[in-house]
Design a protein around this motif. Structure first.
Motif, PDB file in Angstrom:
ATOM      1  N   ALA A 126       0.832  -1.205   0.000  1.00  0.00           N
ATOM      2  CA  ALA A 126       0.000   0.000   0.000  1.00  0.00           C
ATOM      3  C   ALA A 126       0.868   1.257   0.000  1.00  0.00           C
ATOM      4  O   ALA A 126       0.548   2.246  -0.678  1.00  0.00           O
ATOM      5  N   VAL A 127       1.972   1.233   0.752  1.00  0.00           N
ATOM      6  CA  VAL A 127       2.911   2.356   0.737  1.00  0.00           C
ATOM      7  C   VAL A 127       3.517   2.509  -0.661  1.00  0.00           C
ATOM      8  O   VAL A 127       3.654   3.624  -1.183  1.00  0.00           O
ATOM      9  N   ALA A 128       3.864   1.375  -1.292  1.00  0.00           N
ATOM     10  CA  ALA A 128       4.417   1.413  -2.647  1.00  0.00           C
ATOM     11  C   ALA A 128       3.420   2.030  -3.628  1.00  0.00           C
ATOM     12  O   ALA A 128       3.796   2.833  -4.492  1.00  0.00           O
ATOM     13  N   VAL A 129       2.163   1.662  -3.483  1.00  0.00           N
ATOM     14  CA  VAL A 129       1.120   2.234  -4.351  1.00  0.00           C
ATOM     15  C   VAL A 129       1.023   3.744  -4.133  1.00  0.00           C
ATOM     16  O   VAL A 129       0.929   4.522  -5.088  1.00  0.00           O
ATOM     17  N   ALA A 130       1.035   4.165  -2.865  1.00  0.00           N
ATOM     18  CA  ALA A 130       0.957   5.597  -2.560  1.00  0.00           C
ATOM     19  C   ALA A 130       2.128   6.362  -3.163  1.00  0.00           C
ATOM     20  O   ALA A 130       1.980   7.508  -3.605  1.00  0.00           O
ATOM     21  N   LEU A 131       3.304   5.724  -3.208  1.00  0.00           N
ATOM     22  CA  LEU A 131       4.478   6.376  -3.780  1.00  0.00           C
ATOM     23  C   LEU A 131       4.429   6.411  -5.309  1.00  0.00           C
ATOM     24  O   LEU A 131       4.766   7.427  -5.931  1.00  0.00           O
ATOM     25  N   MET A 132       4.018   5.297  -5.910  1.00  0.00           N
ATOM     26  CA  MET A 132       4.212   5.118  -7.344  1.00  0.00           C
ATOM     27  C   MET A 132       3.052   5.556  -8.217  1.00  0.00           C
ATOM     28  O   MET A 132       3.260   6.032  -9.337  1.00  0.00           O
ATOM     29  N   VAL A 133       1.822   5.384  -7.737  1.00  0.00           N
ATOM     30  CA  VAL A 133       0.667   5.679  -8.593  1.00  0.00           C
ATOM     31  C   VAL A 133       0.638   7.140  -9.062  1.00  0.00           C
ATOM     32  O   VAL A 133       0.449   7.407 -10.252  1.00  0.00           O
ATOM     33  N   PRO A 134       0.825   8.124  -8.160  1.00  0.00           N
ATOM     34  CA  PRO A 134       0.834   9.508  -8.663  1.00  0.00           C
ATOM     35  C   PRO A 134       1.951   9.756  -9.678  1.00  0.00           C
ATOM     36  O   PRO A 134       1.733  10.398 -10.706  1.00  0.00           O
ATOM     37  N   VAL A 135       3.146   9.221  -9.396  1.00  0.00           N
ATOM     38  CA  VAL A 135       4.289   9.472 -10.281  1.00  0.00           C
ATOM     39  C   VAL A 135       4.093   8.828 -11.639  1.00  0.00           C
ATOM     40  O   VAL A 135       4.333   9.440 -12.686  1.00  0.00           O
ATOM     41  N   VAL A 136       3.649   7.558 -11.658  1.00  0.00           N
ATOM     42  CA  VAL A 136       3.508   6.867 -12.938  1.00  0.00           C
ATOM     43  C   VAL A 136       2.411   7.496 -13.790  1.00  0.00           C
ATOM     44  O   VAL A 136       2.520   7.555 -15.017  1.00  0.00           O
ATOM     45  N   ASN A 137       1.347   7.985 -13.149  1.00  0.00           N
ATOM     46  CA  ASN A 137       0.290   8.636 -13.915  1.00  0.00           C
ATOM     47  C   ASN A 137       0.768   9.944 -14.526  1.00  0.00           C
ATOM     48  O   ASN A 137       0.461  10.254 -15.682  1.00  0.00           O
ATOM     49  N   VAL A 138       1.535  10.711 -13.766  1.00  0.00           N
ATOM     50  CA  VAL A 138       2.087  11.964 -14.296  1.00  0.00           C
ATOM     51  C   VAL A 138       3.039  11.680 -15.453  1.00  0.00           C
ATOM     52  O   VAL A 138       2.996  12.333 -16.507  1.00  0.00           O
ATOM     53  N   LEU A 139       3.908  10.684 -15.285  1.00  0.00           N
ATOM     54  CA  LEU A 139       4.870  10.343 -16.333  1.00  0.00           C
ATOM     55  C   LEU A 139       4.170   9.905 -17.617  1.00  0.00           C
ATOM     56  O   LEU A 139       4.566  10.294 -18.723  1.00  0.00           O
ATOM     57  N   CYS A 140       3.123   9.085 -17.481  1.00  0.00           N
ATOM     58  CA  CYS A 140       2.442   8.581 -18.676  1.00  0.00           C
ATOM     59  C   CYS A 140       1.677   9.681 -19.394  1.00  0.00           C
ATOM     60  O   CYS A 140       1.716   9.767 -20.626  1.00  0.00           O
TER      61      CYS A 140
END
Length: 305
Positions: A126-140
């Motif tokens: 869940a911590v990994a999701v909180a870290l990665m989901v915003p970043v990956v969406n912005v990058l894509c």
């Protein structure tokens, strides 16, 4: 190897069950799109809120986990962009390769972490999701903008959709509830937790339903590049970085798991909406999901060895 296969095997069987249901069009063509919306907008956000709101995040080395996971994602985003001319891909195809290389299937990741390491694995995921989901969406979204597949109106809609992303909002809500000490009082905790329990099995079945076997016939330079990064190079870099920074075994396995996951099924929708190559995206989703059934246990066995 037997422990890893035993933990991940039931997850892959649920995906294959979904593929069979999709092939036979059961319970109906209109059922699964609505179920996917329910999972994406209610059940999975509920699971994230329930996990993050009550989790003891002091058990998770957030800084080192972020360094390993976000560092690898950023490095390969830069490598992909600088390799665009060498790949000789049209703008639409490049955006699909980009998504195929950096996005990850959240349902498989959280379910796998929980299967491997129980509640601590679920918390770390869940911590990994909180870290990665915003970043990956912005990058894509940035890749679509930079490739020039968006018009001005689509850009505004994309930014608005990003701000309303239910996974991002759920992570923010869970973290706020945790840090404020409010948590999930009374019946709310049990209610949200019950909702969240339905997310992972239904999400895994939905992953299988979304597979398109005929898309596997498309094999070109872009497909090879995305698959090589996602299933080989990304997990290799994350595993090396995890050892370098001294991640504990649970955090290391979760970081490796998310690095080696197949790309997200939602990438197909984004490709259709924002001018990507939807046919290539379908090939990447299907091929990576099937290949990951072999590669994920191998990477986790290597990490544990």
């Amino acid at each position: 190897m037997a422990e890893v296969t035993g933990a991940l095997g039931p997850l892959f069987l649920l995906i294959l069950l979904g593929a069979a249901l999709g092939y036979w069009r059961q319970p109906g063509d209109d059922f699964w799109p609505q179920m996917e919306r329910l999972i994406y907008f209610l059940l999975f956000p509920a699971m994230l809120v329930a996990t993050l709101a009550e989790a003891d995040v002091t058990q998770v080395p957030v800084g080192r986990l972020a360094l390993v996971m976000l560092g690898a994602m950023t490095i390969f985003s830069i490598v992909l962009w600088r390799s665009r001319r060498w790949l000789r891909l049209e703008a639409a195809a490049f955006t699909s390769v980009f998504q195929g290389a950096v996005r990850f299937n959240t349902y498989v990741g959280v379910a796998g972490a929980a299967a491997l390491h129980g509640s601590l694995g679920a918390t770390t995921a869940a911590v990994a999701v909180a870290l990665m989901v915003p970043v990956v969406n912005v990058l894509c979204v940035a890749s679509f903008i930079a490739a020039g597949t968006l018009g001005s109106s689509s850009l505004g809609k994309s930014v608005a959709a990003l701000l309303r992303n239910p996974l991002i909002l759920a992570c923010i809500a869970g973290i706020v509830l945790n840090l404020s000490g409010i948590g999930l009082p009374g019946w709310s905790g049990s209610t949200v937790e019950l909702l969240g329990r339905a997310a992972l099995p239904l999400g895994l079945v939905a992953v299988g339903v979304a597979l398109r076997p005929m898309a596997l016939l498309r094999v070109d330079r872009g497909v090879w590049a995305a698959n090589m990064i996602k299933l080989v190079l990304m997990p290799a870099l994350v595993l090396g970085a995890a050892w370098l920074v001294g991640l504990d075994s649970v955090s290391r396995d979760v970081a490796l798991l998310f690095a080696a996951l197949p790309t997200a099924t939602s990438a197909y929708i984004l490709a259709r909406q924002l001018g990507g190559d939807a046919e290539m995206m379908a090939a990447l989703i299907t091929g990576q999901t099937l290949l990951a059934m072999l590669s994920l246990p191998l990477w986790l066995r290597l990490a544990g060895g």
